[in-house]
Scaffold this active site. Sequence first.
Site, PDB file in Angstrom:
ATOM      1  CG  ASN A 152       2.619   1.168  17.361  1.00 35.54           C
ATOM      2  OD1 ASN A 152       2.960  -0.367  17.443  1.00 35.54           O
ATOM      3  ND2 ASN A 152       1.224   1.351  16.920  1.00 35.54           N
ATOM      4  CD  GLN A 180       4.970   2.580  12.836  1.00 33.89           C
ATOM      5  OE1 GLN A 180       6.060   3.430  12.378  1.00 33.89           O
ATOM      6  NE2 GLN A 180       4.151   2.924  12.517  1.00 33.89           N
ATOM      7  CG  HIS A 202      -1.141   3.986   5.694  1.00 35.45           C
ATOM      8  ND1 HIS A 202      -1.279   4.378   6.560  1.00 35.45           N
ATOM      9  CD2 HIS A 202      -1.919   3.094   5.665  1.00 35.45           C
ATOM     10  CE1 HIS A 202      -1.705   4.017   7.455  1.00 35.45           C
ATOM     11  NE2 HIS A 202      -1.830   2.508   7.179  1.00 35.45           N
ATOM     12  CB  THR A 238     -12.121  -7.271  -7.029  1.00 33.61           C
ATOM     13  OG1 THR A 238     -13.676  -8.455  -8.241  1.00 33.61           O
ATOM     14  CG2 THR A 238     -11.524  -6.856  -8.898  1.00 33.61           C
ATOM     15  CB  CYS A 325      -5.522   2.782  17.556  1.00 36.36           C
ATOM     16  SG  CYS A 325      -4.690   2.479  16.147  1.00 36.36           S
TER      17      CYS A 325
HETATM   18  C1  LIG Z   1       0.486   1.094  11.224  1.00 36.42           C
HETATM   19  C2  LIG Z   1       0.124  -0.301  12.217  1.00 36.42           C
HETATM   20  C3  LIG Z   1      -1.049  -0.531  11.629  1.00 36.42           C
HETATM   21  C4  LIG Z   1      -2.407  -1.172  10.883  1.00 36.42           C
HETATM   22  O1  LIG Z   1      -1.961  -0.519   9.489  1.00 36.42           O
HETATM   23  P1  LIG Z   1      -2.714  -0.772   8.342  1.00 36.42           P
HETATM   24  O2  LIG Z   1      -3.066  -0.770   7.671  1.00 36.42           O
HETATM   25  O3  LIG Z   1      -2.918   0.782   8.877  1.00 36.42           O
HETATM   26  O4  LIG Z   1      -4.004  -2.136   9.335  1.00 36.42           O
HETATM   27  C5  LIG Z   1      -0.318  -2.301  12.339  1.00 36.42           C
HETATM   28  N1  LIG Z   1       0.569  -2.205  13.124  1.00 36.42           N
HETATM   29  C6  LIG Z   1       1.341  -1.528  13.009  1.00 36.42           C
HETATM   30  C7  LIG Z   1       2.649  -1.529  14.350  1.00 36.42           C
HETATM   31  C8  LIG Z   1       1.255  -0.155  12.700  1.00 36.42           C
HETATM   32  O5  LIG Z   1       1.829   0.870  12.746  1.00 36.42           O
END
Ligand SMILES: *Cc1c(COP(=O)(O)O)cnc(C)c1O
Length: 380
Positions: A152, A180, A202, A238, A325
């Site tokens: 990422n 990714q 997302h 749920t 992060c």
């Molecule tokens: C964004 C990301 C995650 C975390 O995804 P979330 O749905 O936001 O918890 C995990 N692994 C990688 C490689 C990411 O880029």
Amino acid sequence: MKETIYFDNASTTPLDSRVLSAMTPYLTEVYGNANSVHKVGRMAVKGLDEAREKVADLIGASFNEIYFTSCATESNNLAIRGSFLSREEGKNTLVISSIEHASVLSTASELEKQGAIVKKVKPNSSGYLSASDYQNSISSDCFLACMMYANNEIGTIQPVKEFANACNEKGVLSFSDCVQAMGVLDLSVKDLGVSMLSFTAHKFGGPKGVGVLYIKNGVKISPIVSGGHQERMKRGGTSNVAGAVGLATALELSRQNLLEETSKIKGLKDRLVSRILTEIPNAVLNGGENTLPGIANVTFKGIGGEALLYALDLSGVCASLGAACSSGTIEPSHVLKEIGLSDIDAKSSIRFSLYKQNTVEEVDRVVEVLKSSIKKVSER
Ligand SMILES: *Cc1c(COP(=O)(O)O)cnc(C)c1O
């Protein structure tokens, strides 16, 4: 206000309006609990089943191999903690790479406190992992091995198929964080051969708060969120029907013009990178040749990355210091350090991540803003 240019799509992408339209009925009139037996509940079940079927079809899995979760962080936790909880006697070793996402790295260190032995495979200086390094690290006491599909921070694409072969030969469960790559590459679980893989809506135009863990039929792992019987006892709570519908729709849309869109995104990134490298002195691209179409990580030697990021932001350009992060903290990126960058160079690096909504005009504007921002930051 200046127009915003969003080059931080590896953190999250904007919600596609077609995804929102597909979700809206499930946030309004189809409000039922998918566990209820009455009509309103059955309508929700239908939406959830269709979403599961669609996701399964798109990644070459079966209906009952798709488990919805609240995010990829949860999927990664479920894959790792779940296989630790159901490990066979004497199997205490977890093999991961040293450039995994925080959700894998921190889960591994928590399991270490609970008695697991964690072995970390290192990348080469361009950020690539090798399946044979995994092969050498995997022994008979291993309960799971993890290799992310694409990094990422620097976008490097890893040899997951060879990794899965090595694990299968050794009879060890394999897991790949495909967050990714999903929605950008045409991934199929049949082709990859991993026991489990994760992704999240997302990152490809879907809503936040819904993820998937694919678990191959026959692979047994324990749940980590207990409660009701949802997700075939693997994940209580749920069901987020609207989220599942949104994820499935976003994935479907991403596959419709995949090659065209991927080459468009790659064209934009290539233009950005080549302009940066030729027009900005002391800029170095991290990650080598085989990277995701949309991710470019550049070290601007001698320039403070945080100051540069703020200067870009003042001009309406959204980018990131490696992983979202880790922004806000002053820790240099673990990925950049693993590929041999000094702390100073790691803190001078910016990730630009592009997606299908971005344009050539934006790329050119970002290069100009970069030049003026670097000037401002260096003058301080
Ligand atoms: C964004 C990301 C995650 C975390 O995804 P979330 O749905 O936001 O918890 C995990 N692994 C990688 C490689 C990411 O880029």
